[in-house]
Scaffold this active site. Structure first.
Site, PDB file in Angstrom:
ATOM      1  N   SER A   1       0.907  -1.180  -0.008  1.00  0.00           N
ATOM      2  CA  SER A   1      -0.007  -0.092   0.062  1.00  0.00           C
ATOM      3  C   SER A   1       0.917   1.196  -0.027  1.00  0.00           C
ATOM      4  O   SER A   1       1.784   1.414  -0.708  1.00  0.00           O
ATOM      5  CB  SER A   1      -0.960   0.008   1.158  1.00  0.00           C
ATOM      6  OG  SER A   1      -1.866   0.911   1.146  1.00  0.00           O
TER       7      SER A   1
ATOM      8  N   ARG B   1     -12.214   7.018   9.204  1.00  0.00           N
ATOM      9  CA  ARG B   1     -12.113   5.262   9.252  1.00  0.00           C
ATOM     10  C   ARG B   1     -12.874   4.541   8.673  1.00  0.00           C
ATOM     11  O   ARG B   1     -12.583   3.552   7.895  1.00  0.00           O
ATOM     12  CB  ARG B   1     -11.493   5.185  10.769  1.00  0.00           C
ATOM     13  CG  ARG B   1     -10.942   3.760  10.831  1.00  0.00           C
ATOM     14  CD  ARG B   1      -9.731   3.411  10.076  1.00  0.00           C
ATOM     15  NE  ARG B   1      -8.848   2.310  10.596  1.00  0.00           N
ATOM     16  CZ  ARG B   1      -7.891   1.688  10.181  1.00  0.00           C
ATOM     17  NH1 ARG B   1      -6.953   2.843   9.151  1.00  0.00           N
ATOM     18  NH2 ARG B   1      -7.110   0.858  10.700  1.00  0.00           N
TER      19      ARG B   1
ATOM     20  N   ASP C   1      -8.832  -6.229  -4.930  1.00  0.00           N
ATOM     21  CA  ASP C   1      -8.502  -5.124  -4.113  1.00  0.00           C
ATOM     22  C   ASP C   1      -9.403  -3.917  -4.903  1.00  0.00           C
ATOM     23  O   ASP C   1      -9.220  -3.510  -5.940  1.00  0.00           O
ATOM     24  CB  ASP C   1      -7.122  -4.878  -4.123  1.00  0.00           C
ATOM     25  CG  ASP C   1      -6.572  -3.719  -3.377  1.00  0.00           C
ATOM     26  OD1 ASP C   1      -7.369  -2.850  -3.037  1.00  0.00           O
ATOM     27  OD2 ASP C   1      -5.427  -3.603  -3.250  1.00  0.00           O
TER      28      ASP C   1
ATOM     29  N   HIS D   1      -8.140  -5.450  -0.212  1.00  0.00           N
ATOM     30  CA  HIS D   1      -6.790  -4.759   0.021  1.00  0.00           C
ATOM     31  C   HIS D   1      -6.091  -4.947   1.432  1.00  0.00           C
ATOM     32  O   HIS D   1      -5.015  -5.506   1.362  1.00  0.00           O
ATOM     33  CB  HIS D   1      -7.234  -2.980   0.066  1.00  0.00           C
ATOM     34  CG  HIS D   1      -5.859  -2.426   0.114  1.00  0.00           C
ATOM     35  ND1 HIS D   1      -4.694  -2.359  -0.842  1.00  0.00           N
ATOM     36  CD2 HIS D   1      -5.267  -1.621   1.121  1.00  0.00           C
ATOM     37  CE1 HIS D   1      -3.662  -1.673  -0.293  1.00  0.00           C
ATOM     38  NE2 HIS D   1      -3.963  -1.099   0.802  1.00  0.00           N
ATOM     39  N   ASP D   2      -6.943  -5.124   2.462  1.00  0.00           N
ATOM     40  CA  ASP D   2      -6.200  -5.857   3.834  1.00  0.00           C
ATOM     41  C   ASP D   2      -5.725  -7.165   3.630  1.00  0.00           C
ATOM     42  O   ASP D   2      -4.983  -7.429   4.596  1.00  0.00           O
ATOM     43  CB  ASP D   2      -7.472  -5.470   4.839  1.00  0.00           C
ATOM     44  CG  ASP D   2      -7.393  -4.277   5.447  1.00  0.00           C
ATOM     45  OD1 ASP D   2      -6.657  -3.450   5.220  1.00  0.00           O
ATOM     46  OD2 ASP D   2      -8.298  -4.189   6.373  1.00  0.00           O
TER      47      ASP D   2
END
Length: 352
Positions: free
Chosen positions: A136, A202, A290, A319-320
């Site tokens: 990332s 967040r 992603d 993505h995580d």
């Protein structure tokens, strides 16, 4: 053997925009020992809200019994410029005013982060890096480093990252900053300013980090008669509050802007030309679903970095997945490094 330390750069640190920081501090952690040949350095570039303790946040890939272990490697991870884990950031005291910077902190870029860490590497006497790895925002840093100092990196591993931050990614970041900016306390010059806004930011970010499948698997209701208090809603609140307990809105604001600044073609001939400067043996890893850094971005990297290899993985976490799918990453990266070492041995034999 683990060491936590802070390097203080006594000269003025000039940013890409021409502004300067005095008494730049860089917090970092090292694990293991540098060998006699100084050829066992593994340098990790961390992502947006992570810290220098890579054995904590990248478990399964880094650890005593993992692929990158302190018994064999000298592992370094440094906290990035602007982050609140020990490196100079908006809550640091401005030596000129004697007060915290807050929103007077100068904007910085990915290249500035890399420039700071290259100073740290020089301070530590490290001239060559066996493996430079990041995912990332960490991958953005690793790529910039491999371009700016292309003779010192032997192996480059880029995970879920890109050559230039996309309009889609910038839009997500701007949406998060808009959320932070609606919190009036963000402009109140106080350490806990903007926390309500950060919580909302967040929540927005999580939607780009995860997938429909991930939420369906973990937050699906077990009954049909609910009209409120949904698990997914509680999860978003919990994750927002969790970040607020360990981070601050000012660092988040500036770091998201730094991510937006990422473009390897800036002040160079072109993006493609910049990628052609990479000399390291390069492995690019993408995650098929992603949303934030789609696979087409990793495909572009692999096609334009000379000799680069591309591997893709599937992860319900989106993505995580770069932080979670460590067993798969261990297999892919381990194989790549073995092949890289074999190529090096063959080359040496031919030279001899």
């Amino acid at each position: 053997m683990s060491t936590t330390a802070t390097y203080v750069y006594t000269k003025q640190f000039k940013l890409e925009n021409g502004k300067k920081l005095r008494k730049l501090e860089i917090a970092y952690q090292t694990y293991g020992k540098l060998n006699a040949k100084k050829d066992n350095v593994i340098w990790v570039c961390h992502a947006l809200t992570a810290n220098a303790d890579v054995l904590d946040w990248w478990k399964g890939l880094f650890g005593n019994n993992d692929l990158f272990n302190p018994e064999e490697h000298f592992i370094i991870c440094a906290n990035v410029l602007g982050s609140n884990y020990g490196t100079t950031n908006p809550l640091s005291v401005n030596p000129v005013t004697g007060q915290p910077y807050y929103l007077a902190f100068p904007e910085f870029t990915i290249r500035d982060m890399v420039a700071a860490h290259r100073l740290l590497a020089s301070h530590l006497g490290i001239q060559d890096i066996k493996v430079l790895i990041g995912g990332s925002l960490g991958g953005q840093q690793a790529l910039e480093w491999a371009i700016a100092d292309n003779k010192s990196i032997e192996n480059l591993i880029l995970v879920a990252t890109n050559a230039v931050h996309s309009p889609w990614g910038i839009a997500f970041n701007e949406s998060q900053r808009l959320a932070i900016g609606t919190d009036r306390t963000f402009y109140a010059q106080q350490p806990d300013g903007g926390l309500k806004g950060l919580k909302a930011a967040r929540s927005i970010a999580l939607l780009s980090y995860r997938t429909y499948e991930a939420y369906s698997a973990t937050q699906l209701e077990s009954v049909n008669d609910k009209t409120g208090s949904f698990r997914a809603a509680s999860y978003q609140n919990y994750q927002g509050e969790k970040l607020c307990k360990r981070f601050n809105a000012y660092s988040y604001w500036y770091l998201s802007k730094a991510m937006d600044s990422h473009n390897v073609g800036r002040n160079r001939k072109s993006i493609v030309d910049a990628l052609s400067l990479v000399k390291a043996n390069t492995l690019v890893i993408g995650i098929e679903n992603d949303v934030l850094f789609p696979l087409c971005e990793q495909d572009f990297l692999a096609k334009n970095i000379p000799g680069a290899a591309l591997q893709s993985i599937s992860s319900a976490y989106g993505h995580d997945g770069f932080l979670i799918e460590t067993d798969i990453l261990t297999n892919i990266i381990g194989t790549f490094l073995k092949e890289s070492a074999n190529k090096k041995i063959i080359k040496l034999h031919k030279t001899a």
